[in-house]
Design an enzyme around this catalytic site. Structure first.
Site, short mmCIF file in Angstrom:
data_model
loop_
_atom_site.label_atom_id
_atom_site.label_comp_id
_atom_site.label_asym_id
_atom_site.label_seq_id
_atom_site.Cartn_x
_atom_site.Cartn_y
_atom_site.Cartn_z
CG HIS A 62 74.19 -54.10 -1.82
ND1 HIS A 62 75.23 -54.70 -2.52
CD2 HIS A 62 73.29 -55.10 -1.58
CE1 HIS A 62 74.96 -55.99 -2.70
NE2 HIS A 62 73.78 -56.25 -2.13
CG HIS A 178 74.20 -63.39 -6.25
ND1 HIS A 178 73.46 -62.27 -5.90
CD2 HIS A 178 73.64 -63.84 -7.40
CE1 HIS A 178 72.51 -62.07 -6.80
NE2 HIS A 178 72.61 -63.02 -7.72
CG ASP A 304 70.07 -58.29 -1.31
OD1 ASP A 304 71.10 -57.59 -1.44
OD2 ASP A 304 69.52 -58.87 -2.27
#
Length: 418
Positions: A62, A178, A304
């Site tokens: 991210h 997810h 992640d």
């Protein structure tokens, strides 16, 4: 030109495992041999005592750009990745606005052109990541996305999930899921168990993950779509993925370094720095993830990487956001907690950080070969260092202060030392 000498080359695609020199000219590797003589004008990298491997690839990070650039942006995220040995990363779509349209995608792709590494992008599976209406997946593929994910949110509507799989199969594109049923979660970011009870919280039970992994595994068997289960945390979910593979599903699954390195007990020591979705769970779960990495049930190590500001992470535990940064510690944690204890060897770990992630997203990456783009990572597997600082904008890591093996010495992207 760059000459890498005296290094131990490990390339999982060709199964090369030995001392080789590598000559780079421009963007490409031009020669791999036992002994390449240095000539005038060639920059020498002495890789004595080091492993030379393909540039690492992260399929799950991210960069918070656009919309949340106080946490991270494309430039700082790429710099953080380079420091961790990564030459290609794939960013998730939970930006603001969500990457469900051509305009937002173009902004990211244009900005990524000037990043120090290759930054690729997935689009959301559903519009606005609301889980109710599919995006125009065909159009978004033609615009340049490499896959689809609503990461950060589960897709609760099974009809939407199966329709997405059918379209993705036709497009030959991966879907990454997810898996957390929020209706079963009282407080996110902490396992429902011993530590949550001590903190007078109910937490997030493993069943919240298991039920959606079971559903999507079953749908993957019937649709034949290529799917990826993100950040596995539960031993039961591991068994569900193992079963689905035996049943012929085209299913991959990720393990994060924090899930194979830590347990829920770290929350008592690090507080919200150890708060993550899905949560750190028990030692039984951690060991199951390691066993699944050993037998290739889990084929990918993904970070992640989830930056947050100090102010956000300083809030009360239940108010602080979930997530931790991971690009700069992923390889050292893999060496320290998988290789050094004898669970996996270097070839196996590097495979899960390079060629396997590339295969999931249909990328011609993750290997070293003459005539191929020079994306290369050089690291000393026996050099210890203490985690103190980051090139990321963020520092939300429970690993600060820990001593890890595996110091990154050089990251080369597209033939340039970055």
């Amino acid at each position: 030109m760059i000459l890498i000498k005296n290094g131990h080359m490990i390339d999982p695609l060709s199964k090369t495992d030995g001392q080789f020199d590598i000559l780079i000219d421009g963007e490409n590797v031009v020669k791999i041999d036992r002994n390449i003589e240095k000539t005038d004008g060639v920059k020498l990298i002495d890789a004595s005592g080091c492993i030379v491997c393909p540039g690492l690839i992260d399929v799950h990070c991210h960069f918070r750009d656009p919309g949340f650039t106080s946490k991270e942006d494309i430039y700082t995220g790429a710099k953080s990745a380079a420091r961790g040995g990564y030459t290609t990363v794939i960013c998730m779509a939970n930006t603001k606005p969500v990457v469900d349209n051509t305009e937002t995608l173009k902004y990211i792709m244009d900005k990524a052109k000037t990043a120090v590494i290759e930054v690729l992008q997935v689009a959301s599976i559903t519009k606005g990541m609301e889980g109710t209406e599919l995006t125009d997946m065909l159009k978004l593929k033609s615009d340049g996305v490499v896959g689809f994910s609503d990461d950060g949110k589960p897709i609760m509507n099974s009809k939407i999930a199966i329709e997405a799989m059918e379209i993705a199969r036709e497009l030959d594109m991966p879907l990454s899921f997810h898996e957390e049923d929020k209706s079963l979660i009282t407080e996110n970011g902490i396992n429902a168990g011993e530590i949550s009870a001590l903190m007078n919280l109910k937490g997030s039970p493993h069943e919240a993950e298991d039920v959606l992994v079971a559903r999507d595994a079953a749908l993957a068997i019937s649709t034949k779509a290529k799917i990826n289960i993100q950040h596995i945390s539960s031993c039961i979910s591991v068994e569900l993925v193992r079963w689905a593979k035996k049943m012929g599903a085209n299913i991959a699954a990720e393990a994060t370094p924090h899930h194979f390195s830590l347990t829920e007990k770290m929350i008592l020591e690090k507080g919200s720095l150890a708060k993550v979705n899905p949560p750190l769970r028990t030692e039984k779960d951690r060991k199951a993830i390691i066993e699944a990495l050993k037998d290739n049930t889990l084929q990918i190590i993904a970070t992640d990487h989830a930056p947050h500001t100090k102010d956000e992470k300083s809030k009360n535990f239940t108010e602080a956001p979930s997530g931790m940064i991971g690009l700069e510690t992923a390889l050292p944690l893999s060496i320290t907690n998988l290789v050094k204890p004898g669970y996996l060897n270097y070839m196996e770990v590097i495979e899960k950080l390079t060629v396997n992630p590339a295969k999931l997203y249909n990328l011609d990456r993750g290997y070293i070969k003459e005539g191929h783009r020079a994306d290369i990572t050089i690291f000393n597997p026996d050099e210890q260092y203490r985690v103190t600082d980051f090139d990321s904008k963020a520092c939300n890591s429970p690993f600060i202060g820990m001593k890890l093996y595996g110091k990154i010495k050089n990251t080369i992207f597209n033939g340039k030392i970055i």
